[in-house]
Scaffold this active site. Sequence first.
Site, PDB file in Angstrom:
ATOM      1  N   ASP A  29      -5.389  16.637  34.751  1.00  0.00           N
ATOM      2  CA  ASP A  29      -5.111  17.827  35.558  1.00  0.00           C
ATOM      3  C   ASP A  29      -4.951  19.050  34.658  1.00  0.00           C
ATOM      4  O   ASP A  29      -4.108  19.062  33.759  1.00  0.00           O
ATOM      5  CB  ASP A  29      -3.824  17.612  36.366  1.00  0.00           C
ATOM      6  CG  ASP A  29      -3.514  18.802  37.264  1.00  0.00           C
ATOM      7  OD1 ASP A  29      -3.967  18.793  38.422  1.00  0.00           O
ATOM      8  OD2 ASP A  29      -2.833  19.740  36.811  1.00  0.00           O
ATOM      9  N   TYR A  39      -3.855  27.811  32.586  1.00  0.00           N
ATOM     10  CA  TYR A  39      -3.172  27.110  31.499  1.00  0.00           C
ATOM     11  C   TYR A  39      -3.808  27.413  30.141  1.00  0.00           C
ATOM     12  O   TYR A  39      -3.169  27.233  29.108  1.00  0.00           O
ATOM     13  CB  TYR A  39      -3.200  25.586  31.693  1.00  0.00           C
ATOM     14  CG  TYR A  39      -2.569  25.040  32.945  1.00  0.00           C
ATOM     15  CD1 TYR A  39      -1.730  25.811  33.748  1.00  0.00           C
ATOM     16  CD2 TYR A  39      -2.819  23.724  33.332  1.00  0.00           C
ATOM     17  CE1 TYR A  39      -1.167  25.288  34.906  1.00  0.00           C
ATOM     18  CE2 TYR A  39      -2.255  23.197  34.485  1.00  0.00           C
ATOM     19  CZ  TYR A  39      -1.434  23.982  35.272  1.00  0.00           C
ATOM     20  OH  TYR A  39      -0.888  23.454  36.416  1.00  0.00           O
ATOM     21  N   LYS A  66      -8.049  24.441  38.582  1.00  0.00           N
ATOM     22  CA  LYS A  66      -7.544  25.300  39.662  1.00  0.00           C
ATOM     23  C   LYS A  66      -8.043  26.727  39.514  1.00  0.00           C
ATOM     24  O   LYS A  66      -8.146  27.255  38.402  1.00  0.00           O
ATOM     25  CB  LYS A  66      -6.008  25.283  39.656  1.00  0.00           C
ATOM     26  CG  LYS A  66      -5.416  23.881  39.702  1.00  0.00           C
ATOM     27  CD  LYS A  66      -3.904  23.877  39.632  1.00  0.00           C
ATOM     28  CE  LYS A  66      -3.386  22.481  39.332  1.00  0.00           C
ATOM     29  NZ  LYS A  66      -3.431  22.142  37.903  1.00  0.00           N
ATOM     30  N   HIS A 113      -4.852  27.592  43.268  1.00  0.00           N
ATOM     31  CA  HIS A 113      -3.589  27.380  42.565  1.00  0.00           C
ATOM     32  C   HIS A 113      -2.385  27.897  43.360  1.00  0.00           C
ATOM     33  O   HIS A 113      -1.317  27.281  43.364  1.00  0.00           O
ATOM     34  CB  HIS A 113      -3.659  28.070  41.198  1.00  0.00           C
ATOM     35  CG  HIS A 113      -2.771  27.469  40.161  1.00  0.00           C
ATOM     36  ND1 HIS A 113      -3.100  27.429  38.826  1.00  0.00           N
ATOM     37  CD2 HIS A 113      -1.562  26.874  40.258  1.00  0.00           C
ATOM     38  CE1 HIS A 113      -2.120  26.843  38.153  1.00  0.00           C
ATOM     39  NE2 HIS A 113      -1.171  26.502  39.002  1.00  0.00           N
TER      40      HIS A 113
END
Length: 314
Positions: free
Chosen positions: A47, A52, A77, A110
């Site tokens: 994931d 990120y 996402k 997200h």
Amino acid sequence: MSSYSGTTFTLNTGAKIPGIGFGTWQDKDAQEDAVYEAIKAGYRHIDTARVYGTEPGVAAGVKKAGVPRNELFIVTKLWNNAHHPDDVEKQLDASLKDLNTDYVDLYLMHWPSPFARSDELFPKEGDKTKTGDTDYVDTWHGMEKLQQKGKAKAIGVSNFSKAELERLLSKANIKPAAHQMEMHPYLVQKSFADWHKEQGIHITHYSPFGNQNEIYSSGKNMGKLIDDPVLVEIGKKYGKSGAQVALAWGLAKEHTVIPKSKTPARIKANLEGDFKLDTEDVEKVDALDKKLRFNDPSESFGWNFYADLDGKKK
């Protein structure tokens, strides 16, 4: 996914999702080694997310591990800066490039909240147009095209309230396959979870151990969730840790869980959370519910998240 030996669940698309996934939030420089260790230990569900900054590290770890792409379940996402329907595919294309793959197994919105359209992930200080005006329903229609094109095998959401999700369902052509949300023994959200089951929408728990990261205020001045005496006591019965019990509890709900770690020993230990809890132990964990939510960026994102859910700060 033939080499995954653990618990799997079936999405409403018919695809199988491994019950324990490997989370890659934060520490982007550590992700290549962490993902490599995770795959070596037996994880097949990874994931990540655009925001990120770990997609390139995930790709490098996957390459190093040498596992065929069709044995992996990769999730990323869509970030808030690309909610406009014209931006959705471009952002997934950028993610696919960084992930070094031509499709993701699951693509999630997200957050329901749009930022102003921008190449920057976060609005700059003093931006007048910090929040965007794209309706998440329009964003969703943009994501539906990606499933139709095969760039995303399934699409879903993250961090939606019940009302937001009901509204989305009333206007969607493709039903979300999954909803990733904060869920752990201190935030059980039983009625919301039951509703997802009725709708045929799979749940993934992020922060399955709670989250006392310094960026959240909720976790200050309290012990770690995984050290909760009830979890530790249940663990003794099975020869497992409190953390492994928290993961097994998520699996008992037929939800996936995505713990994160950089330490090889802990990466491996988390995978050993894939075991079966007796019903009475599931109920004991349910009873730990404090309606405690760690992650609520309502103020900084300019959006009232989780308005109708447990754990909403008044």
